[in-house]
Every structure is written in structure tokens, then in C-alpha cells.
Write an enzyme that holds these catalytic residues in place. Sequence first.
Site, PDB file in Angstrom:
ATOM      1  N   ARG A 271      -3.764 -18.326  15.986  1.00  0.00           N
ATOM      2  CA  ARG A 271      -4.066 -19.670  15.500  1.00  0.00           C
ATOM      3  C   ARG A 271      -3.022 -20.067  14.471  1.00  0.00           C
ATOM      4  O   ARG A 271      -2.298 -19.215  13.966  1.00  0.00           O
ATOM      5  CB  ARG A 271      -5.469 -19.744  14.902  1.00  0.00           C
ATOM      6  CG  ARG A 271      -5.678 -18.859  13.690  1.00  0.00           C
ATOM      7  CD  ARG A 271      -7.087 -18.933  13.121  1.00  0.00           C
ATOM      8  NE  ARG A 271      -8.088 -18.318  13.934  1.00  0.00           N
ATOM      9  CZ  ARG A 271      -8.549 -17.071  13.778  1.00  0.00           C
ATOM     10  NH1 ARG A 271      -8.072 -16.301  12.826  1.00  0.00           N
ATOM     11  NH2 ARG A 271      -9.476 -16.603  14.550  1.00  0.00           N
TER      12      ARG A 271
ATOM     13  N   ASN B 299       0.849  -1.177   0.000  1.00  0.00           N
ATOM     14  CA  ASN B 299       0.000   0.000   0.000  1.00  0.00           C
ATOM     15  C   ASN B 299       0.894   1.240   0.000  1.00  0.00           C
ATOM     16  O   ASN B 299       1.867   1.314   0.766  1.00  0.00           O
ATOM     17  CB  ASN B 299      -0.890  -0.019   1.246  1.00  0.00           C
ATOM     18  CG  ASN B 299      -1.855   1.131   1.308  1.00  0.00           C
ATOM     19  OD1 ASN B 299      -1.507   2.287   1.091  1.00  0.00           O
ATOM     20  ND2 ASN B 299      -3.090   0.812   1.637  1.00  0.00           N
TER      21      ASN B 299
ATOM     22  N   ALA C 208      -3.820  -6.320  11.917  1.00  0.00           N
ATOM     23  CA  ALA C 208      -3.788  -4.859  11.889  1.00  0.00           C
ATOM     24  C   ALA C 208      -3.440  -4.291  13.264  1.00  0.00           C
ATOM     25  O   ALA C 208      -3.885  -4.787  14.290  1.00  0.00           O
ATOM     26  CB  ALA C 208      -5.143  -4.326  11.437  1.00  0.00           C
TER      27      ALA C 208
ATOM     28  N   HIS D  36      15.786   1.271  12.198  1.00  0.00           N
ATOM     29  CA  HIS D  36      16.606   1.975  13.194  1.00  0.00           C
ATOM     30  C   HIS D  36      15.752   2.438  14.374  1.00  0.00           C
ATOM     31  O   HIS D  36      14.546   2.606  14.254  1.00  0.00           O
ATOM     32  CB  HIS D  36      17.318   3.183  12.575  1.00  0.00           C
ATOM     33  CG  HIS D  36      16.417   4.351  12.325  1.00  0.00           C
ATOM     34  ND1 HIS D  36      15.629   4.452  11.201  1.00  0.00           N
ATOM     35  CD2 HIS D  36      16.165   5.451  13.069  1.00  0.00           C
ATOM     36  CE1 HIS D  36      14.932   5.571  11.257  1.00  0.00           C
ATOM     37  NE2 HIS D  36      15.235   6.199  12.375  1.00  0.00           N
TER      38      HIS D  36
END
Length: 164
Positions: free
Chosen positions: A116, A17, A93, A44
Site C-alpha cells: 500500500r 537493533n 519483516a 557483496h
Amino acid sequence: MRRHAGFESMGDNCSINPAAVFTDPHLTRIGNNVWIAGGFVSGHDGSAIMLNQAHGTTFDAVGPVVIGDNVFIGVGTCILPGTNIGPNTIIGAGSVVSGPVEGGAVYAGNPPRKIRTMEEHMAILEKRNFSYPWRAMIEARKGGYDPAMEPELIRQRVAHFFKG
């Protein structure tokens, strides 16, 4: 991205994205079939600069980020220096990832915890998909997106989920 982003290496069939931020692409290795929905990837630790200025030190706090094959990284995820995500992995997310992540599973959280196995996740998706009225369309399409099918998929999904 492969030519101009400056990654140490980047595999085939990747999707990143444009909102994703890579502070140190030269310290980032991306495997094949990696999908990054967005987030922050850093090689970093910028706090070393503050410490150097405050205390007269000369620290360098860096580390590679290695993302294995067949990895999905959810939107809003923060990946810190020294992270190695194993193959066949989903990072949920908003997760904050640092250090090694064993492959073959779904992880989420801060720090991420194993939710899972990949086999369990695929079984859940298979069961869910079996109930969708548009399942035949998904099985017939080539790849993950077909613009010709999309209007009908949207119509069926809205009708299914919102009974409209």
C-alpha cells in the site's frame, strides 16, 4: 554505531537493533530517521569467491546499499548488494530486497511487492489507534517510548486484547 561501525554515512535519529548484521558497512549509506529492527545487510555477493576458486576466475561482486530517510526495515529482512530504498518506506519483516525500491510505500515479501502507499498505511494506523483506550497516553508522550508510562500501557493493552 555512527562512530565505530564504519558506515559510509549515517543520518540522525536512527535506531539499529544490535542483532542486525552488516557485512560491508563501508558500502552502506543510511539516511535520517532509519529504524532497522534486525536482519542482514550485505554489500557483496559471496558466491563470487566460490566461483573464483572453482573456475579460476577473478570476479568481484559488490554494490552499495543506500537506505533513504524515514525508512523502517522489519526484523529478518535480507538486503542485498545494489539495493536503494527510497525515502518514506516500510519494508516488512522477512523480506528479501535487491535493487531499487521506490519510496513512499509499504513493501513485503521475496521479492518485495508494494502492499500500500504510505498515505493508505497511515490512514489504517489512524483508524486503528482511534479505537485504543490508551490513545490519550500515546498522544501525550514525548517520542516513541516513555519508561514511566510503559507499565500502565502494558496493563491496558493486555486488558484490551485479552479481555483480562
